[in-house]
Each structure stands twice: as C-alpha cells, then as structure tokens.
Design an enzyme around this catalytic site. Structure first.
Site, PDB file in Angstrom:
ATOM      1  N   ARG A  18     -14.435 -13.862  -4.910  1.00  0.00           N
ATOM      2  CA  ARG A  18     -13.784 -12.558  -4.845  1.00  0.00           C
ATOM      3  C   ARG A  18     -13.753 -11.820  -6.188  1.00  0.00           C
ATOM      4  O   ARG A  18     -14.049 -10.632  -6.260  1.00  0.00           O
ATOM      5  CB  ARG A  18     -12.331 -12.699  -4.365  1.00  0.00           C
ATOM      6  N   THR A  19     -13.368 -12.532  -7.238  1.00  0.00           N
ATOM      7  CA  THR A  19     -13.193 -11.830  -8.519  1.00  0.00           C
ATOM      8  C   THR A  19     -14.525 -11.252  -8.987  1.00  0.00           C
ATOM      9  O   THR A  19     -14.605 -10.101  -9.408  1.00  0.00           O
ATOM     10  CB  THR A  19     -12.595 -12.781  -9.570  1.00  0.00           C
ATOM     11  N   LYS A  53     -29.782 -24.795 -25.593  1.00  0.00           N
ATOM     12  CA  LYS A  53     -29.988 -24.384 -26.990  1.00  0.00           C
ATOM     13  C   LYS A  53     -28.699 -24.412 -27.790  1.00  0.00           C
ATOM     14  O   LYS A  53     -28.670 -24.060 -28.958  1.00  0.00           O
ATOM     15  CB  LYS A  53     -30.599 -22.981 -27.029  1.00  0.00           C
ATOM     16  N   ARG A 106     -14.653 -15.160 -16.905  1.00  0.00           N
ATOM     17  CA  ARG A 106     -13.880 -16.239 -16.250  1.00  0.00           C
ATOM     18  C   ARG A 106     -14.318 -17.557 -16.872  1.00  0.00           C
ATOM     19  O   ARG A 106     -15.500 -17.793 -17.109  1.00  0.00           O
ATOM     20  CB  ARG A 106     -14.137 -16.273 -14.754  1.00  0.00           C
ATOM     21  N   HIS A 151      -4.391 -14.899 -14.609  1.00  0.00           N
ATOM     22  CA  HIS A 151      -5.377 -14.159 -13.816  1.00  0.00           C
ATOM     23  C   HIS A 151      -4.800 -12.745 -13.631  1.00  0.00           C
ATOM     24  O   HIS A 151      -4.357 -12.382 -12.532  1.00  0.00           O
ATOM     25  CB  HIS A 151      -5.584 -14.879 -12.480  1.00  0.00           C
TER      26      HIS A 151
HETATM   27  C1  NCD Z   1      -7.932 -17.667  -7.352  1.00  0.00           C
HETATM   28  C2  NCD Z   1      -8.378 -18.174  -8.713  1.00  0.00           C
HETATM   29  O1  NCD Z   1      -9.575 -18.258  -8.977  1.00  0.00           O
HETATM   30  O2  NCD Z   1      -7.484 -18.457  -9.481  1.00  0.00           O
HETATM   31  N1  NCD Z   1      -8.960 -17.064  -6.632  1.00  0.00           N
HETATM   32  C3  NCD Z   1      -9.172 -15.727  -6.814  1.00  0.00           C
HETATM   33  O3  NCD Z   1      -9.539 -15.290  -7.885  1.00  0.00           O
HETATM   34  N2  NCD Z   1      -8.886 -14.922  -5.784  1.00  0.00           N
HETATM   35  C4  NCD Z   1      -7.176 -18.666  -6.561  1.00  0.00           C
HETATM   36  C5  NCD Z   1      -7.763 -20.024  -6.353  1.00  0.00           C
HETATM   37  O4  NCD Z   1      -8.867 -20.345  -6.760  1.00  0.00           O
HETATM   38  O5  NCD Z   1      -7.048 -20.815  -5.737  1.00  0.00           O
END
Ligand code: NCD
Length: 315
Positions: free
Chosen positions: A59-60, A89, A110, A138
């Site tokens: 999703r992100t 490398k 991320r 997040h």
């Molecule tokens: C979450 C995350 O990655 O922290 N997912 C997201 O970004 N919607 C929640 C999760 O992974 O449980």
C-alpha cells in the site's frame, strides 16, 4: 507557528500540529477526483519522486507512487535494493541517498531499521518522507488513519478508539497515538497481552498531552464502548530469535461486532491483515479498512502539494 510543509521532510508524527493536519485533510478531500482519474492534473509534471523501499510494501509504495503520477509527476522506484550498488558493491546507505537525491525532487524511504529515514534526511538534498522505519514510526499512515477517522466518525475529538494487537512492534499505532494526542477528549483503550503492550514512554507522552488511556488485555471489555476499533497484525517478521508468538489472540468477526460492540463501530486496520479480522466482517458497511487504504493516495497527494508549495495551483 504551525508546521510548514514547504520543502520539509516528514519523519515523525511529532512534527504535526492541529492546523497543519487540517491543511492536509482539507486538501486530501479535494484530491478524490484527481486520484480516481476523473480529472487530469499536471501540477507536478516537472517533478520526479524517488521511491526507495528497503523493506516490503504494498500500500505505501503503490499509493505514494500512484498519487505522484496522478498529479502529473514521474517516479523512479527502487523496490529491490539487491539490484542497486548497495548489495554487491557495498555502497553505503548514506552515499546511496546522497547520490539519489541529486536525481529526484523528493524521496520516500522505507527501511526495517528505526531511524533510517531520519538518517536519509541528513544526507539528502531533497525532502525525505518516512514510509515506515522498522518498529519506529509510519507518519503518512497516521495521517491517512486520522483522515479516515475524520471521514468515518465525522470528527477527531471526543471519541473512543480501541487499538488492538501487537502494539509494541506495530509502528502505525505509535504514529497514530501521537496524532490523536493533539485533539481534545480522545479516549484510547490499548488492548494487548503481556509484552505486546504499547511502549511505556509512548503511553506517558500521550497522557501528558491529554489523552485518556486505559490498558487491558480483555478484548471484549476493551472494545465494548469504542467508536473505532483499530486492529493490527502480529509483526512476526520483527520477531527476535526463538521468540514464541502470543500476540495473535484477538479476532474480530461478525459475531463479535454484532454482539459485543457499539452499533456502527468503525473498523480499521492498516493492512495487511492476518487472522485478526475475519473475512465475514468485510461486507459490513462499517468495515472501513479498504476505504482507509484508498485514502492513502489522497493524503500522500496532499502532502506532495504542500511540500512543493503547490497547494493552490493544482486545478
Ligand atoms: C503497515 C506497515 O507497514 O507498518 N502497513 C502499511 O503500511 N499499511 C502495517 C503492517 O505491516 O502491519
């Protein structure tokens, strides 16, 4: 003075205040027809997003990239760092970010380690957006979660939310609690067993900010008077060696929703889910989690406009 998004990195929910959140949410509402493709927008046609994912994402990444494209921008993705120069490398994270920031106008990062987005921001010449750093924060998820509460409940003050599950490693609840602490009369019930409770320092901070917090491991009692139930999955990929997992004992199904909850309770989850919400909940009108996921695009679009100072120029 309210937080100014212009050319700023978004690293933690602690950066926001109520007026800055209101700016994001009112802009996000206006993004719907652009996000669905009904209205064409080219406001970011001169901009490029660098999408750097050092940890899995669905999703992100997709909503960050789709949102940028819907505003007319271009996207370069690193979704598997093994094919960058980092793996074989041995280029450092810091050098990688420094170099990439010379190619793009904003970077979403991320990473599985806490604090990596903040380090990225120190080495980047362009704003960095934290797309999740280990079990830390997040912040853009918290924005979309708060936006969803506003849409579904109709307000962000005077309501009761129950957060349920692996609250120690679930970063979304850490960031959301910080945002909710900014609003008046928010009651939070934290439902987790034993060591899966929300870290003490986060609870204390939220209480100091005025949140009323109750902690329990009794699921049915905890959710009984909630206006919103926010479930999180057991973050098993963050388990330390040999750790036995006891963090998945709560499950919301239609029977529980109908017999143990307030009528119309808003059901949220950052997704992906495992077994903590049964599939039979999906068709209830108050199951908000798929709408919540869609709101991710709107909120991230609003953020880009604010970061690039194009809040008034998108039509
Ligand atoms: C979450 C995350 O990655 O922290 N997912 C997201 O970004 N919607 C929640 C999760 O992974 O449980």
């Amino acid at each position: 003075m309210s937080f100014d998004f212009l050319r700023s990195s978004i690293l933690s929910s602690e950066q926001f205040d109520v007026p800055s959140l209101e700016r994001v949410f009112s802009l996000a509402k206006r993004m719907r027809r652009i996000a669905s493709g009904e209205v064409t927008c080219k406001v970011l046609q001169d901009n490029v997003l660098g999408s750097c994912f050092f940890e899995e994402s669905t999703r992100t990444r997709w909503s960050s990239e789709a949102g940028f494209m819907r505003l007319g921008g271009q996207v370069i993705t690193m979704w598997d760092p093994r094919f960058s120069s980092m793996e074989k490398k041995k280029e450092t994270f810091e050098d990688t970010i420094r170099v990439l920031s010379g190619y793009v106008d904003v970077i979403v990062v991320r990473h599985s380690e806490i604090g990596k987005a903040t380090i990225a921001a120190q080495y980047s010449r362009v704003p960095v957006i934290n797309g999740g750093d280990g079990q830390g924060e997040h912040p853009t998820q918290a924005l979309l979660d708060a936006f969803t509460i506003q849409q579904e409940v109709g307000r962000l003050n005077d309501f009761h939310i129950a957060m349920v599950g692996d609250l120690v490693r679930g970063r979304t609840v850490h960031s959301l609690l910080k945002i909710l602490s900014l609003f008046e009369d928010v009651r939070v019930t934290l439902i987790a067993s034993g060591k899966w409770q929300m870290p003490d320092d986060m609870v204390k901070k939220a209480e100091q900010a005025g949140c009323k917090i109750y902690q329990t491991d009794d699921f049915e009692r905890g959710i009984k008077s909630a206006d919103v139930i926010y479930m999180v999955r057991p973050q098993k990929e963050r388990a330390e060696n040999g750790e036995s997992e006891m963090c998945d004992r709560y499950c919301l199904d239609v029977r529980v929703v109908e017999n143990k909850c307030k009528k119309g309770v808003v059901i949220m989850h950052p997704l992906p889910r495992n077994n903590e919400i049964a599939k039979d909940v999906d068709d209830l009108p108050n199951a908000a989690y798929f709408r919540q996921a869609e709101n991710g695009t709107l909120v991230r679009m609003a953020l880009y406009l604010l970061i690039f100072g194009k809040e008034d120029k998108f039509v």
